[in-house]
Design an enzyme around this catalytic site. Structure first.
Site, PDB file in Angstrom:
ATOM      1  N   LYS A 132      16.654  89.785  56.504  1.00  0.00           N
ATOM      2  CA  LYS A 132      17.775  90.596  56.040  1.00  0.00           C
ATOM      3  C   LYS A 132      17.679  91.568  55.062  1.00  0.00           C
ATOM      4  O   LYS A 132      17.044  91.384  54.057  1.00  0.00           O
ATOM      5  CB  LYS A 132      18.989  89.830  55.873  1.00  0.00           C
ATOM      6  CG  LYS A 132      20.588  90.677  55.581  1.00  0.00           C
ATOM      7  CD  LYS A 132      21.691  89.764  55.543  1.00  0.00           C
ATOM      8  CE  LYS A 132      22.785  90.441  55.086  1.00  0.00           C
ATOM      9  NZ  LYS A 132      24.084  89.679  54.953  1.00  0.00           N
ATOM     10  N   SER A 143      29.869  87.054  56.199  1.00  0.00           N
ATOM     11  CA  SER A 143      28.604  87.970  56.675  1.00  0.00           C
ATOM     12  C   SER A 143      27.818  86.896  57.462  1.00  0.00           C
ATOM     13  O   SER A 143      26.992  87.508  58.194  1.00  0.00           O
ATOM     14  CB  SER A 143      27.897  88.454  55.493  1.00  0.00           C
ATOM     15  OG  SER A 143      28.565  89.519  54.905  1.00  0.00           O
ATOM     16  N   SER A 192      27.958  91.025  57.473  1.00  0.00           N
ATOM     17  CA  SER A 192      26.850  91.994  57.096  1.00  0.00           C
ATOM     18  C   SER A 192      25.300  91.710  57.764  1.00  0.00           C
ATOM     19  O   SER A 192      24.494  92.467  57.869  1.00  0.00           O
ATOM     20  CB  SER A 192      26.710  92.265  55.626  1.00  0.00           C
ATOM     21  OG  SER A 192      26.176  91.030  55.153  1.00  0.00           O
TER      22      SER A 192
END
Length: 496
Positions: A117, A216, A192
């Site tokens: 990520k 997220s 996210s």
């Protein structure tokens, strides 16, 4: 340049949900048309790792298959960014094969491709945090969780897309653009960890890491029909980090298409670190209280007594999915604390943390105009907060802990949906209303995740099926340190 901190929509209204397609769709089951999936890419991470260890599959064959699939699928979804050159990745795979041939000790992820990520620093690989401020930033060191993944033998091939500094459960930024949903690229991937979830669901990665402050790991799992697990505070320590003497709102964690893959990655990310005092003393990940063949008591929080608005079909879908868990006994329950107090406490602590970490970017004329409006709103709000505001928010957090402890005397876990809407058009900045109720902030439409974050308890996000081809999911919240219980339930769900 050093890493930051320490670790609108259009005029088209959302479509009405169609009839439910099935009572329960197992995670990773693809319902949308997509490119043919090469043979290595449709297997679990556990299976692929085992084949590489025995020599039934080489790391080079495995990585090559995934890279070819990425070339075919990623231009449609934009989930993987900062992809390293193919020849460099294949050279790493060849070294992994050579290590096996020499009889060297192999880690549990040996030879498997992974993309990290883009909020986690990766040594030698561009890490933008989704911000144009850092579009050329190449860290010297990995974040702690990433370092553990590398040490386990994984081959880092690139990054997964994320919103600017991870703010907002909708993956878009000014560096790479938006990530499209796995089942409809014209819809949001969530966030996210949206890039991670889409890469998993479309089989571009066998396993993926993520992080979670305000859903997220949970919202994108729900939007893309995969598992996400937000660990207990302290389970997956972070370094560098902020205040190590307080349970952070944010944590790293795993995402996967299966319970076994989820357990595999969590076992690698987890583990005490002397720089993180709250990472010690947690129960073993192998110690579950959910015994095979016994019942599971689940408290159904639903819409928190009418406090949370939900798009039509979500509550019904989640109730059906919960009822399908073998041995589950579902009972409606209330939290015993004003839900608005929970939301306000979460919002205050979030603003204080964001303003503390990133406030300098707003004060610097070189970077101020490069920040998105929602980020500016958070920093400015945090600057207005007082010490008393923070004290009262922490007091609410403590009261929530007591209420949750009381619930866990009656239930093995509690549940509520993982998102309040189905995936919305990718061109929106955020949903301005839910079920006719106006949202007063860019993240209020995700209020359902605040309870799990503020509690510090482990939270599993699991699929709850589809409506109109769009996925939704639910949260299971277990007592602190009881990730093993959540994984046990996930295994039951898969077996059906």
């Amino acid at each position: 340049m050093s890493a930051p901190g320490s670790t609108g929509r259009g005029d088209t209204p959302p479509p009405a949900p169609a009839e439910r397609l099935s009572a329960f769709d197992r995670p990773g089951h693809l319902r949308a048309p997509m490119a043919a999936i090469p043979e290595p890419c449709d297997e679990s991470a556990v299976s692929l790792a085992a084949k590489i260890r025995t020599g039934a599959l080489s790391a080079t064959e495995c990585v090559s298959g995934f890279l070819s699939h990425i070339e075919a699928v990623n231009p449609v979804h934009n989930a993987i960014v900062s992809l390293r050159p193919r020849e460099e990745i294949l050279a790493d795979a060849a070294r992994a094969d050579a290590a096996r041939a020499k009889g060297e000790a192999l880690g549990p992820l040996h030879g498997l491709p992974i993309a990290i990520k883009d909020l986690s620093p990766t040594a030698g690989l561009t890490t933008t945090f989704g911000s144009p401020i850092y579009c050329g930033f190449v860290p010297d060191e990995d974040g702690l969780a990433t370092a553990r993944v590398r040490a386990a033998g994984a081959i880092v091939i690139g990054k997964t897309n994320t919103p600017e500094f991870g703010l907002g459960s909708h993956t878009f930024n000014e560096v790479f653009g938006a990530t499209g949903n796995a089942f409809d690229p014209a819809r949001s991937a969530g966030g996210s960890s949206g890039g991670a979830a889409v890469a998993l669901a479309t089989r571009m990665l066998p396993i993926a890491d993520g992080s979670d402050m305000g859903g997220s790991l949970r919202n994108p799992a729900a939007f893309n029909n995969v598992f996400g697990l937000r660990p207990s505070f302290g389970r997956v320590p972070a370094h560098p980090s902020g205040n190590v003497f307080e349970a952070s709102l944010a944590t790293d964690g795993p995402m996967a298409r299966s319970a076994e893959d989820l357990a595999l990655l969590l076992g690698i990310q987890a583990g005490a670190d002397p720089r993180q005092p709250l990472s010690f003393g947690l129960p073993s990940l192998g110690q579950t209280r959910i015994i095979e063949g016994t019942g599971i008591r689940i408290g159904w929080l639903a819409d928190l007594g009418g406090h949370l608005p939900f798009e039509a079909g979500i509550l019904e879908s989640v109730e059906t999915a919960l009822d399908a868990i073998p041995g589950a006994r579902i009972e409606p329950v209330s939290i015993g604390l004003d839900p608005e107090r929970i939301w306000q406490a979460f919002s205050v602590l979030r603003q204080i943390e964001i303003a503390g970490r990133y406030g300098a970017l707003l004060g610097d004329p070189r970077t101020r105009d490069l920040l998105k409006p929602e980020f500016v709103w958070e920093i400015e709000g945090g600057r207005r907060r007082t010490g008393l505001d923070g004290f009262l928010a922490r007091q609410t957090r403590a009261e929530l802990h007591i209420e949750m402890a009381a619930l866990f005397e009656r239930f093995d876990m509690v549940s509520l949906p993982a998102a309040q809407v189905f995936p919305f058009p990718v061109g929106w900045r955020w949903p301005r209303s839910v079920a006719g109720r106006e949202m007063d902030s860019y993240h209020r439409w995700m209020e359902c995740v605040a309870l799990g974050t503020l509690s510090g308890c482990p939270v599993l996000a699991a699929p709850a099926g589809f409506r109109g081809g769009l996925a939704c999911g639910f949260q299971l919240i277990a007592p602190h340190g009881r990730e093993a219980d959540l994984l046990a339930v996930a295994r039951r769900m898969e077996r059906g």
